[in-house]
Structures are given as C-alpha cells and as structure tokens.
Design an enzyme around this catalytic site. Structure first.
Site: not given
Lengths: 419, 78
Positions: B35-37, B39
């Site tokens: 995940a990224d921020s 997400d």
C-alpha cells in the site's frame, strides 16, 4: 529531420481486446453496437453505444491481463484501456526490456478527449450524499487525462517526454503526430503514442445527447445506427477503448531488426475558427489540415490509396468532409477508397484517431480496406467515390490518409506509407 | 479469528488486490501489502463505512498493521 516509423500496435475496442481480434471482426463487417449495459439508458436520448465487452465475451477485454487489480479500482476505464493498449504495443515492438539509457529516450504521448467522466460523475454523487470525507483519495489522479501516460511511464520505466494531448475527438491523431515530431526533432527515440476514451456513463450520454450529436433512432437494431454517408444517418454512436502505437526513429528500428509497419510521413493541423460544435460550412479547416499533411509527406495525391475518414455518421459532418476530400483529391478521388470504421466500432472520441491509424496500418499490411457498414443509400454527393460499402475490399494500399476533427474546430490529419 | 478481523481482511483484500493468506494480523500495509499512503486513506474510509466508526487523522496515522486496524475498531465500535 529524422524519420519516424511504427514498430508496435495495441488496441482495445468494442470489437476486441487486442489488435488481431478487432481487425478480424472489422474485416468481417461485424458491429460493436448494442443496448447499453453499464446503466439503464431507457429514458435517455439514446439507449445504445459501442461498449468494450467483458472478458467472458467472444471478443471481450480482460483488464486483469496487464492492469493490477488495485489500479483498476482506482482509475477510470479510459486509463485501464490505455494502459493495456500501450502494453500490447510495447510488447509487440519487443521493447519491454530497454536499458536505462534507452528508457531516458523513450516517452509517452497518450491523450483522451474527455477523460474520467464516469468517475467524476460517481464521486460527485458521493460528495453530495456522503460528504467530502468519503471522496476517494484517488479521485483526481484516477481521472486526469495525462494519467495514461503517467501510469504507462511508471509501469515500463519510460523517462523521456511525458505528454498528453486533449483536443476532443482529434486527440488520438494529434498525439501520434506530436509524438512523431518529438522523435523527428530528437527529443526522444521511442514514443508510445495514441489515445483512449471511456465516457459511456449517464452524464456522458445525456451531455452528448443534449448537444444533439448522438444517434437515437435505431433502438430496435443498434447495429444499424452508425451509418456514415447514408441518407438515414442521425448522429454518432458513442464508442470506447484505446489505440496506442510505438513510434521509433527509423535508423534505430532498422538497426535492431524491428518489424516496421509503416512510416509516419505527414501531419497536418488546423483550426476552423468557426463554431464550438458545428464544422465549418465549407469544410475549409478539414481541407487545410489534409493539404498540410499531404504536402509534408512529399507524396502525390495519386499515391494515397486509402482514406480513413472522420465520418462520424452525423448529418452535416460526413457531407462536409467528403466535400473537402473531393476538393483535395480532384480527379485522383476515382482511384482511392475511403471508409469510416466508426460504422463498426462507433466514435471513440479521443481514442478514434489512434485506433483508426492502426486500422490504416493494418490495411497496408494486409492489402485490404475495411468497410463502411450500413451504407445502404448514399447521400447524393457520394457519387464517384468508393466508400467501401458493407464489405471489406482487397486492393493495393501503399499509403493512407487519416482524418480526425474535434469540438472546438480542431482538425488533425496523418499520412503514413508502407516501407 | 474474530468477526471484526474477518471483515477487515476482506476489505484489505478487495482494496489492495492481495492474496488473502498474506493478510496476517502482523502484516504491515505499506511494507508487506504494497500500500501507499493514499491507499491507507482509502482503507481507513472503508473501515469507517463498514463499521460505522470515525477514525480521526491522528488515529489513522498510527494504524500501520492489520492488527492495529482490528484493535482500533474493536475499541471504538458502538
């Protein structure tokens, strides 16, 4: 100027999730038009369109093949179509394993006319009903037109020019023409160029319907609705999908033994400076665009064997384009063929010029020109022009002209030839 | 596994497109699940919707693993 050739092709259309399936269906005179399935369009100005078919359909599109599940959820359909078509093209060109140095010189120019309309519509409803804290954090970058180029550059590590044209229905043709110039002017050696669209949603159909642009009179049999130059035509049928080509500097392509489909030899652009939606009544913008493209190509009009017309099936546009083509070609009109593949896949808006350029390239590859479906009763001014009614036609095809015209009075023409 | 845990895992699988067996309680959204921020912002929204809880930004910042999410929801659910 450096020469620019096409070395890879990718298509997602209402008649197939790849190049060969689409082309086979185009040549077999199939239509991608049907009643809209995405939403209930019964009470809309029209209830049919040319949708990209689901993966389990005979000629459907499997989004999962090249686009991560997570990205599919975050972005609008036009971006998914664009990523996949670009993937097909770069695979076809054999350029998925470029070195870092090569990738500094490889870029993207993949545009769209409208962009993420379905997502703008649905998230606006979220905002209205649930408030600002429920709007997706991916809303903006999942809808922006340049995010095909963005996503594709990230996926394949392409660090050259990253560009996206937005000129309504001319976007796809302008994207290819502009990208070819970037290579010719030494800004890049390789460009993924093309266009995409995915605007079949309630606000899209309602909006184009209110602009009086859509066909609405063929609810009983939507496959008959897109009928360029036919007397019974009543507007365009909205399509969706994407077309992307790999453009490459000629010497580089030759040196690596690439399969070369065609050379981009001419590109013309003009503005009508007349009306936001109606074409110039004398077709003068279209004519100048074609004239410039042909002049740059160095070809004679008698060399051009096939014209893929903008031919959207609107009452006014088809006549004016044909008039302009007639003035351009003069007597040479008798030996060329012209058709509109929008009769089969509808109008892909910002994707149209790119998808149709690929059809032109395939026409040169296979020496066959695709048909204009539903051309039962041609308008009076069609006499003496081979509009390839109903059935594809085998013939010599060494050079082509492709037209795209867009709202705002923006015109683009491309000339390509076989090598 | 608790009912909360089940529902949390389902949301994570759906949003991040990861295999269900990778979504262990110790799994970090960013380090293990890709995940990224943004997400995570989306996941937190989905948890709020699913469980009817409010997760303020300062609390959301501390949710880095699947277990963090489950614990927060169990502690704050009506």
């Amino acid at each position: 100027m450096r020469r620019v050739v096409v070395t890879g092709l990718g298509l997602v259309t209402p008649l197939g999730g790849d190049v060969e399936t689409t082309w086979k269906n185009i040549i077999a005179s199939k239509s991608g038009a049907a009643t809209i399935t995405r939403f209930d369009a019964t009470d809309f100005q029209t209830n049919y369109a040319c949708e990209v078919k689901p993966a389990d359909h005979e000629y459907g599109f499997d989004a999962g093949k090249r686009v991560d599940h997570k990205i599919q959820r975050q972005v609008d359909p036009f971006i998914v179509y664009g990523i996949d078509a670009a993937g097909q093209a770069i695979e076809d060109a054999g350029l998925t394993d470029m070195s870092e140095e090569e990738r500094f010189r490889a870029g993207c120019s993949i545009g769209a006319g409208i962009g993420g309309l379905p997502g703008i519509e649905s998230e606006s409803l979220v905002l209205e009903h649930k408030g600002p804290k429920r709007v997706s954090p991916h809303f903006v970058h999942g809808r922006l037109i340049n995010l095909i180029s963005g996503q594709v550059s990230i996926k394949y590590g392409l660090m050259g020019p990253n560009h996206a044209v937005v000129t309504a229905c001319s976007s796809g043709a302008h994207s290819i023409g502009d990208a070819a110039r970037m290579i010719a002017l030494d800004d890049a050696d390789v460009m993924l160029a093309g266009g995409a669209e995915g605007a079949i949603c309630p606000i899209g159909i309602a909006g184009f319907g209110q602009a009086r642009a859509l066909s609405g009179g063929f609810r009983d049999d939507p496959t008959r609705a897109s009928r360029p130059w036919d007397q019974g035509r009543d507007g365009f049928v909205m399509g969706e999908g994407a077309g992307v080509v790999v453009l490459e500097e000629y010497e580089r392509a030759k040196a690596r033994g690439a399969k070369i489909y065609a050379e981009v030899v001419g590109y013309g652009m003009s503005g009508d400076a007349y009306h936001v939606t109606a074409p110039h009544p004398e077709g003068s913008g279209a004519l100048r665009s074609m004239q410039m493209a042909v002049k740059k190509s160095g070809l004679n009009l008698s060399d051009i064997d096939y014209v893929n017309a903008h031919g959207t099936s609107t009452p006014m546009g088809d006549e004016l384009e044909l008039g302009a083509v007639r003035r351009l070609f003069g007597n040479d009109i008798e030996t060329m063929s012209m058709s509109s593949t929008k009769s089969a896949i509808g109008h892909l808006l910002g994707g149209a010029g790119a998808v149709e350029s690929i059809f032109c390239i395939l026409a040169m590859r296979d020496q066959i020109v695709p048909p204009t479906l539903n051309l039962d009763n041609p308008s009076e001014n069609c006499a003496g022009v081979d509009l390839v009614p109903h059935k594809a036609k085998e013939r010599k095809v060494k050079a082509i002209l492709n037209n795209s015209f867009g709202f705002g009075g923006t015109n683009a023409s491309l000339v390509m030839k076989a090598i | 596994m608790s009912e909360t845990a089940d529902r949390v895992r389902k949301i994570v699988v759906e949003h991040l497109g990861v295999e269900a067996d990778k979504v262990t309680e110790d799994a970090s959204f960013i380090d293990d699940l890709g995940a990224d921020s943004l997400d995570i912002v989306e996941l937190v929204m989905a948890f709020e919707e699913e469980f009817g809880v409010e997760i303020p930004d300062e609390a959301a910042e501390k949710i880095t693993t699947v277990k963090d999410a489950i614990n927060y929801i169990d502690e704050h659910q009506g």
